[in-house]
Design an enzyme around this catalytic site. Structure first.
Site, mmCIF file in Angstrom:
data_model
loop_
_atom_site.group_PDB
_atom_site.id
_atom_site.type_symbol
_atom_site.label_atom_id
_atom_site.label_comp_id
_atom_site.label_asym_id
_atom_site.label_seq_id
_atom_site.Cartn_x
_atom_site.Cartn_y
_atom_site.Cartn_z
ATOM 1 C CD GLU A 1 5.092 -1.866 -1.225
ATOM 2 O OE1 GLU A 1 4.058 -1.175 -0.989
ATOM 3 O OE2 GLU A 1 5.197 -3.407 -0.679
ATOM 4 C CD GLU B 1 4.327 -1.774 4.077
ATOM 5 O OE1 GLU B 1 3.301 -1.970 4.388
ATOM 6 O OE2 GLU B 1 4.950 -0.889 3.340
#
Ligand code: GAL
Length: 852
Positions: free
Chosen positions: A255, A186
């Site tokens: 995710e 991320e």
């Protein structure tokens, strides 16, 4: 090698190779194109789930992985946690819960594939985001940017892991299960904070990873500018609107948050199964082909591995498999059904691009149709009210916030809002921890012993410094605890002492919690919280002329794991520390005086966590509600195989060890806010982590998992270090069991997805019927009791069902006949079985049963 052992060894080897070969046939040669990952030459729809190996035990892994497989997963995803593998630079540890190779092989043996997210920054609610603390002390280092010392260390660790995997032949390119790896995590979310260092870093990370030559693709999640050939992937509660940054990359979701994590001091988040199923179906409807649940089993933050600050020890995450390793129903079962329905569409999904049509406001139809005659369709209602749509000339009911999956473009195999899976009421059965002996005087004598942790400086490695030190730089996270001690002279003519008004000790700390002792007595405690770890506190004190001693115990509760430059966020009592007299405004600033420091506790150095030491005091006058106390007891393991927790009610805050293994920080006195919770959260509408909360006004975490494999039949040692004060005789075991099974299926539900066979139905002319199924979870159990059965318009939820206005008087007898004495049963939900108690009304069958 003795012949018998060799035989066993060979058999083991053959089995292991056989299992590896089974997955190898899936695994060979992984590439990708714009539709999907291409595994062994075939585009694949892949369902994946996160299980982090150190959050459970090697003994739990095979069962967790089997339950994942039974739930319809193809892939197990895990991060690699640098700081547990290299606690000291160049000293590696891959033992026990850290045995990454064994974990990957366990997945392979079950025939599952693996996505290895090396990071090595992982976030993950893991201490310091996974980085070892020593990294921070490398001269000139800047984390996660174009910085040579950082890049050198990141490359060294990444290469180390890749080499390990290669040596064990674990990449799919070598016949192993690993089909995918992740570099960074991320970074796109924080890149702009790193300014001009960001882009070269991302490019470097991509080139570095690619050069390691794993033979399988790499991904970067939440990285819109991930350079080719790295695939950029999506993370979030929904990812249907995501598009990769190149038309030659597949749409992947690394995710899908199955719930959310828990903070000490907060309520417990949960995510309704209908919404999670909706998100999954929407993703595949809109062109996705790889989806991973974060988490599929969340597990436990044992020891001091939890990130933070203030992330709880439980990492249950409301995942499809709960913290204790039991399936969470109906979530696990409903998702299994969703996976089956999606797999029925796999050939069409990978063969072509989706074609979208609007079926009205908030209503979307998607068709995957090939010239060769394949056709799969998804019908979505993204509004919250129910709707009826016409699709290909047929009419379909679409409940609000739901997707129907039509593997043949005609018949509905599943609707995400209609759950066929049973649900369960989990329960904890309590048992006392120690043998209770009542002596002749009638007092209860429980087998506890204790040692007092000295207040203030007690170790000979203490040191003095002018001024107040930042904690993480001082302790290097060797311990949660840092003592700040000061002995200071207060002259007898000081106005403080003479005007009769109350003095206060004012302390400011970066966090995360502190206990202040004045004259060796606990004078006050204060902790930060998930929203703000900083502390400012005024503690009333009575001062005396001459020497005054202040011993301040500052502690961390998990190091920050996310955000730009998170590693620079400090902790500890950086001040000011002042004595104030509110009446006359006078003030003595103690901040820049000479303080004495002690890293960690005496008991930690003496090895008390393992229970050793001859110093344990065993007298009948067990100290209770005393700060800084080590407690120890021995106990027999509770009978049976049910997962075990310890209920820490009665204790304050600290850490606990079973047979020398830390079960984590406990903090049952940190209670969730009294409001903001709902037991029946409406799954319709966008979910976020604060939407569905439970356990308001209760301890955020009262039960702490003790893995069965850490227990012996008897003579187990439990040690606790209590900071604030508690009563150890109040703690008890709680065994995780199941109280009831329930299900509620209506006449409008599709029949079970595993019976989906429209071809044979069209031949036989039989229309598929909804069916209610129940199954006991334990191997030797049968359904022993039907606690409730109603066909009509039953009300309530599992555990509180009641009859509605309309109910068939045959329901109980029909269900009893079908189910009692069997391990599992299936009952047709139709008026043929139950008669029609109210014509023209859509009826449901609701059942609550128990197994024995
Ligand atoms: C993501 C992150 C994960 C985890 C998750 C929240 O942003 O990539 O590592 O922290 O949030 O559970």
């Amino acid at each position: 090698m003795a012949p018998a052992r060799r035989k066993g060894f060979l058999l083991g080897l053959v089995l292991a190779l056989g299992a590896l070969a089974a997955s190898a046939s899936l695994g060979a040669n992984v590439t990708y194109d714009h539709r999907a990952l291409v595994v062994g030459g075939k585009r694949r729809v892949l369902i994946s789930g996160s299980i982090h190996y150190p959050r459970s035990t090697p003994e739990m892994w095979p069962d967790l992985i089997q339950k994942s497989k039974d739930g319809g997963l193809d892939v197990i995803e895990t991060y690699v946690f640098w700081n547990i593998h290299e606690p000291v630079r160049n000293q590696y540890d891959f033992e026990g819960r850290k045995d990454l190779v064994k974990f990957v092989k366990t997945a392979a043996e079950a025939g599952l594939l693996v996505h290895l997210r090396i990071g090595p920054y992982v976030c993950a609610e893991w201490n310091y985001g996974g980085f070892p603390l020593w990294l921070h002390f490398i001269p000139g280092i800047q984390f996660r940017t174009d910085n040579e010392p950082f890049k050198a260390e990141m490359q060294r660790f990444t290469a180390k892991i890749v080499d390990m995997m290669k040596q064990e032949k674990l990449y799919a390119s070598q016949g192993g299960p690993i089909i995918l790896s992740q570099i960074e995590n991320e970074y796109g979310n924080v890149a702009s904070d790193y300014g001009s260092g960001a882009e070269p870093y991302v490019n470097w990370a991509a080139t570095m990873a690619t050069s390691l030559d794993t033979g399988v693709p790499w991904v970067m999640c939440q990285q819109p500018d991930a350079p080719d050939p790295i695939i950029n992937t999506c993370n979030g509660h929904y990812c249907d609107q995501f598009t990769p940054n190149s038309n030659s990359k597949p749409k992947m979701w690394t995710e899908n948050w199955s719930g959310w994590f828990l903070f000490f001091g907060e309520a417990v988040p949960y995510r309704p199964a209908e919404d999670l199923a909706f998100a999954v179906a929407r993703f595949f409807q809109r062109g996705g082909t790889f989806q991973n649940y974060y988490m599929y089993h969340g597990g436990t933050n044992f020891s001091r591995t939890t990130g933070g600050p203030f992330i709880a020890t439980s990492y249950d995450y409301d995942a499809p498999i709960d913290e204790y390793g039991l399936v969470r129903q109906p979530k696990w079962g409903h998702l299994r059904d969703v996976h089956k329905a999606i797999k029925l569409c796999e050939d069409a999904l990978v063969a072509t691009d989706p074609a979208y049509t609007s079926l009205g406001p908030n209503l979307e139809g998607t068709v995957y149709k090939t010239d060769s005659g394949l056709c799969a369709a998804f019908l979505a209602n993204v509004g919250s009210s129910d709707a009826t749509v016409t699709f290909n000339g047929k009419s379909y009911q679409l409940p609000g916030w739901s997707v129907s999956i039509l593997p043949d473009c005609k018949n509905v195999a599943l609707n995400t809002a209609k759950i066929n899976s049973m649900s369960m009421i989990p329960t904890f059965v309590y048992e006392s921890l120690s043998e209770v002996v009542v002596d002749s005087s009638g007092t209860v004598n429980v087998d506890w012993s204790w040692i007092n942790e000295p207040v203030g400086i007690s170790k000979n490695d203490s040191f003095a410094k002018l001024g107040l030190l930042e904690q993480i730089n001082t302790t290097a996270d060797k311990s949660d605890y840092l003592w700040y001690s000061l002995s200071t002279d207060i002259p007898g003519d000081e106005p403080f002492l003479n005007d009769g008004s109350q003095a206060v000790l004012h302390i400011e700390s970066l966090g995360h919690a502190l206990h202040a002792f004045v004259y060796k007595k606990l004078a006050g405690s204060k902790a930060g919280n998930s929203g703000n770890s900083k502390i400012a506190v005024d503690i009333p004190v009575t001062l005396l002329p001459g020497k005054n001693t202040f011993d301040l115990l500052s502690l961390t509760v998990g190091l920050l794991n996310s955000g730009p430059f998170y590693e620079k966020t400090g902790a500890g009592i950086t001040g000011p520390v002042k004595l104030k007299n509110s009446a006359n405004g006078s003030m003595i600033d103690l901040s820049s005086q000479q303080w004495t420091y002690q890293i960690g506790l005496q008991g930690e150095d003496k090895g008390l966590p393992s229970g050793s030491s001859l110093m344990w005091i065993t007298q009948s006058s067990l100290p209770k509600n005393q700060p800084l106390t080590w407690y120890k007891t021995t106990f027999a393991a509770p009978a049976g195989n049910d997962p075990v927790a310890i209920d820490f009610s009665g204790m304050g805050k600290g850490e606990a060890w079973v047979n020398g293994q830390s079960i984590g920080r406990y903090w049952p006195t940190n209670v969730a806010p009294g409001s903001g919770c709902t037991d029946s959260c409406d799954y319709r509408g966008a979910y976020d982590a604060s939407k569905c909360l439970k356990s308001c006004g209760k301890p955020s975490q009262q039960l702490y998992h003790v893995p069965r494999s850490w227990l012996k039949p008897s003579d187990n040692i439990l040690v606790m270090f209590e900071e604030v004060g508690g009563d150890p005789t109040q703690i008890s075991f709680a065994m995780r069991q199941t109280q009831s099974l329930c299900s509620r299926v209506s006449e409008s539900h599709p029949s079970p997805v595993d019976m989906w066979n429209p071809e044979s139905e069209s031949k036989t002319g039989k229309t598929p019927r909804p069916i209610l199924s129940l199954e006991c979870l334990r191997p030797n159990q049968v359904i022993s009791k039907i606690k409730f059965a109603s066909f009509g318009t039953p009300r309530g939820t599992c555990g509180s069902f009641s009859h509605g206005k309309c109910s068939s008087n045959r329901a109980l007898a029909v269900v009893q006949k079908a189910c009692i004495g069997s391990k599992s049963c299936r009952v047709d939900v139709s008026i043929d079985a139950f008669g029609d108690p109210c014509k023209g009304v859509t009826k449901s069958l609701a059942v609550e049963a128990s197994c024995a």
